[in-house]
Motif scaffolding. Sequence first.
Motif, PDB file in Angstrom:
ATOM      1  N   LYS A 249     -10.484   8.035   6.535  1.00 56.91           N
ATOM      2  CA  LYS A 249     -11.712   8.044   5.664  1.00 56.91           C
ATOM      3  C   LYS A 249     -11.213   8.893   4.438  1.00 56.91           C
ATOM      4  CE  LYS A 249     -14.990   7.645   9.264  1.00 56.91           C
ATOM      5  NZ  LYS A 249     -15.697   8.502   9.830  1.00 56.91           N
ATOM      6  N   ALA A 250     -10.611   9.867   4.580  1.00 50.65           N
ATOM      7  CA  ALA A 250     -10.495  10.869   3.443  1.00 50.65           C
ATOM      8  C   ALA A 250      -9.188  11.067   2.766  1.00 50.65           C
ATOM      9  CB  ALA A 250     -10.737  12.435   4.074  1.00 50.65           C
TER      10      ALA A 250
ATOM     11  N   TYR B 255      -6.069   8.146   1.679  1.00 49.51           N
ATOM     12  CA  TYR B 255      -5.713   6.694   1.258  1.00 49.51           C
ATOM     13  C   TYR B 255      -4.355   6.413   1.996  1.00 49.51           C
ATOM     14  CZ  TYR B 255      -9.132   6.173  -2.959  1.00 49.51           C
ATOM     15  OH  TYR B 255      -9.777   6.030  -3.801  1.00 49.51           O
TER      16      TYR B 255
ATOM     17  N   LEU C   4     -17.440  14.282   3.565  1.00 51.89           N
ATOM     18  CA  LEU C   4     -16.703  13.185   2.493  1.00 51.89           C
ATOM     19  C   LEU C   4     -17.467  13.215   1.278  1.00 51.89           C
ATOM     20  CD1 LEU C   4     -15.129  10.745   4.693  1.00 51.89           C
ATOM     21  CD2 LEU C   4     -14.555  10.976   2.438  1.00 51.89           C
TER      22      LEU C   4
ATOM     23  N   LEU D 263      -1.099  14.551  -8.505  1.00 47.49           N
ATOM     24  CA  LEU D 263      -1.466  13.389  -8.066  1.00 47.49           C
ATOM     25  C   LEU D 263      -2.220  13.209  -6.649  1.00 47.49           C
ATOM     26  CD1 LEU D 263       1.321  11.034  -9.176  1.00 47.49           C
ATOM     27  CD2 LEU D 263      -0.743  11.001 -10.156  1.00 47.49           C
TER      28      LEU D 263
ATOM     29  N   TYR E 291      -5.220  13.429  -5.959  1.00 42.47           N
ATOM     30  CA  TYR E 291      -6.247  12.516  -6.159  1.00 42.47           C
ATOM     31  C   TYR E 291      -6.028  11.026  -5.956  1.00 42.47           C
ATOM     32  CZ  TYR E 291      -4.707  11.740 -10.929  1.00 42.47           C
ATOM     33  OH  TYR E 291      -3.870  11.560 -11.987  1.00 42.47           O
TER      34      TYR E 291
ATOM     35  N   LEU F 230      -5.897  11.693  -1.710  1.00 38.99           N
ATOM     36  CA  LEU F 230      -7.529  12.093  -0.990  1.00 38.99           C
ATOM     37  C   LEU F 230      -8.423  11.069  -1.452  1.00 38.99           C
ATOM     38  CD1 LEU F 230      -6.901  15.973  -1.357  1.00 38.99           C
ATOM     39  CD2 LEU F 230      -6.916  14.561   0.898  1.00 38.99           C
ATOM     40  N   ASN F 231      -8.962  10.403  -0.520  1.00 46.73           N
ATOM     41  CA  ASN F 231      -9.984   9.593  -0.806  1.00 46.73           C
ATOM     42  C   ASN F 231     -11.382  10.348  -1.251  1.00 46.73           C
ATOM     43  OD1 ASN F 231     -11.684   7.550  -1.720  1.00 46.73           O
ATOM     44  ND2 ASN F 231     -11.190   6.434   0.208  1.00 46.73           N
ATOM     45  N   ILE F 232     -11.308  11.277  -2.002  1.00 47.48           N
ATOM     46  CA  ILE F 232     -12.606  12.235  -2.265  1.00 47.48           C
ATOM     47  C   ILE F 232     -12.533  12.483  -3.688  1.00 47.48           C
ATOM     48  CG2 ILE F 232     -12.701  13.484  -0.152  1.00 47.48           C
ATOM     49  CD1 ILE F 232     -11.141  15.679  -1.625  1.00 47.48           C
ATOM     50  N   ASP F 233     -13.576  12.694  -4.315  1.00 45.64           N
ATOM     51  CA  ASP F 233     -13.673  12.658  -5.799  1.00 45.64           C
ATOM     52  C   ASP F 233     -13.082  14.012  -6.236  1.00 45.64           C
ATOM     53  OD1 ASP F 233     -15.188  10.836  -5.892  1.00 45.64           O
ATOM     54  OD2 ASP F 233     -17.375  11.897  -6.488  1.00 45.64           O
TER      55      ASP F 233
END
Lengths: 356, 277
Positions: free
Chosen positions: B34-35, B37, B66, B80, B82, B85-88
């Motif tokens: 979930k958090a 990729y 999350l 990179l 970001y 990590l699938n968070i803002d």
Amino acid sequence: MRELKLMKGNEALAEAAIRAGCDAYFGYPITPQSEILEYLSYEADRRTGMVVLQAESEIASINMVYGAAGTGKKVMTSSSSPGMSLMQEGISYIACAELPCLLVNVNRGGPGLGTIQPGQSDYFQSVKGGGHGDYKLIVLAPSTVQEMADFVDEGFKLAFKYRNPVLILTDGALGQMMEKVELMPQQERTFEDLGWTTIGRKEGRNSNAITSLHLQPDQMELVNIHLQEKYAEIVKNEIKYETIDCEDADYIIVAYGLVARICQKSASLAREKGIKVGVIRPITLFPFPYDIIREYAGKVKGMFDVEMNAGQMIEDVRLAVEGRVPIGFHGRMGGMIPSPEEILEKFEEKFIGGSK
Amino acid sequence: MNEKRMLGDQHFETMIAEESICNNENLVYQKPLKALYDTPMHYCPGCGHGVVHRLLAEVIEEMDILSDVIGVAPVGCSVLAYNYLNIDMSEAAHGRASAVATGIKRVLPEKYVFSYQGDGDLAAIGTGETIHTCNRGENILMIFINNGIYGMTGGQMAPTTLPNMKTTTSPFGRDVKTMGNPLKITDLVAALPGTYYVTRQSVHKPVNVRRTKKAIQKSFEYQKEGKGTCFIEVVSNCPSNWKMEPLESNNWMEENMFPFYPLGDLKTPNGKENKND
Ligand SMILES: Cc1ncc(C[n+]2csc(CCOP(=O)(O)OP(=O)(O)O)c2C)c(N)n1
Ligand code: SF4
Ligand SMILES: [Mg+2]
């Protein structure tokens, strides 16, 4: 109800920020603009809950702005020339990441530590991209305390409309002088999920990233193309200027900010002598009002550019005039303010010859 | 050649074994998808960055925060982050991650905010921001990956490079007389009243991975309580620029980095520091 106050330019700007519903200010003291931070430190939090933070440097301030602007809040910073120089890397990042925010430069005379007296010597830095890379700020140049206040809300609106940093380029004299100012009523601080912001990933979407990094050159070129298209749109829609007594003029003085007001006096002194002089005052320095200057260049005998620097905006005036008529220049540097009489004298030297 | 074949066969055997145990009741570990990729990371084999990313993702999922967490990536090898990590996340200028995190936290005080920085980023170009963020006690988590080198730019000397350690800009070894001493910035920030929890960990062995994870978890809990700055140094490796095999780099780290940067807590809420063994 009209609310009139007698205020210093810096204070009017700070008050306007509170009233515009600004969410956060990050800044570092520097003369001649410290009143902005001081005024906000005293007024802002208790009135609207606006965040005011004195950072450890202008580098920190601009990067705090970067972080906070990425959430879609209304954020701003202000400084004066040396501090603006320190911010340039951050401003370049902000421009590339397309973050809406408001910057204020209360220009003082340079280069170096210079003087705390007013200057316009940051024109190039402001309108030609002071940091690295191809980017543009929207640059607003107030000439009155009233405009110091008005351009705050206007600046925020432009910043959000284009997702672009907006700079109010003013000077130490305007920042320090007191004038009557009419203030807008208090706006509510509102917060909206703009979709692209870093406010915590909402269910149903993937993460948002605020970044200016695009390692593949073809990608980076696309980002640049997009920026250039945006700037073209800004040029199309947002040019602002004022023309004063230009209709019948034989000569036109081009000046911005406080200097434009001084030149208005020079123009009326000239008219008393029977010389028809008008003034064009660019209000947006980017986008620059090339067209109106070009138009008048076809009608008058000469143009005269006046600045508190060694001649920076004159390059844009020349681009507009394209050699149609002669262009004169008078500039004072290092914090000196030209007087109306001295401007007229230089103008006459250039265009009227011996006829004193 | 021979060795590789053997490895290949072994791998095959493991795969069969895996199939027979691949049912839910036997599940002991799952990628925190979930958090994180589901994409390969660009880090070199054996590099610590990826492990710390995964730990962050695990904690964020387990704490179910999350939609309430915002991270700041540095300029450095983890620029990179970001993408993984699938968070803002916000990508800061070199050295300024903690100022960027400050800006975010000040306008969104209810969110969890962390910065993630290398040693060049946090302890050289960003020293000012580091000290002042910690001194203000910004209510954020700062993660500091100390690999003693500038990884991203190809192995130049970092503020944390050990005495006599060879890098591309200290090709004869770091001469502390002319190049300065390695900066123990974690000790510095531990001395500031704004920091609440300061610890130095590593991720080269399972036990250390667990400790680092615990530290991240505790830091987010403290942040929720508004305690001030939490600061986690992860003493890490850079096999590529140290010019070592991954395992060799971990051994070298144990032998050389840990004596200089001893693992354990430097500052805890109850004042009882946990010295790791
Ligand atoms: C203003 C500026 N100066 C220099 C650089 C070049 N640069 C990029 S990363 C880096 C050092 C990164 O080292 P570190 O922070 O230790 O991170 P690591 O790659 O080791 O994880 C440098 C000097 C830059 N991007 N920006
Ligand atoms: S260069 Fe070093 S720090 Fe960077 S990814 Fe490779 S091993 Fe990790
Ligand atoms: Mg490093």
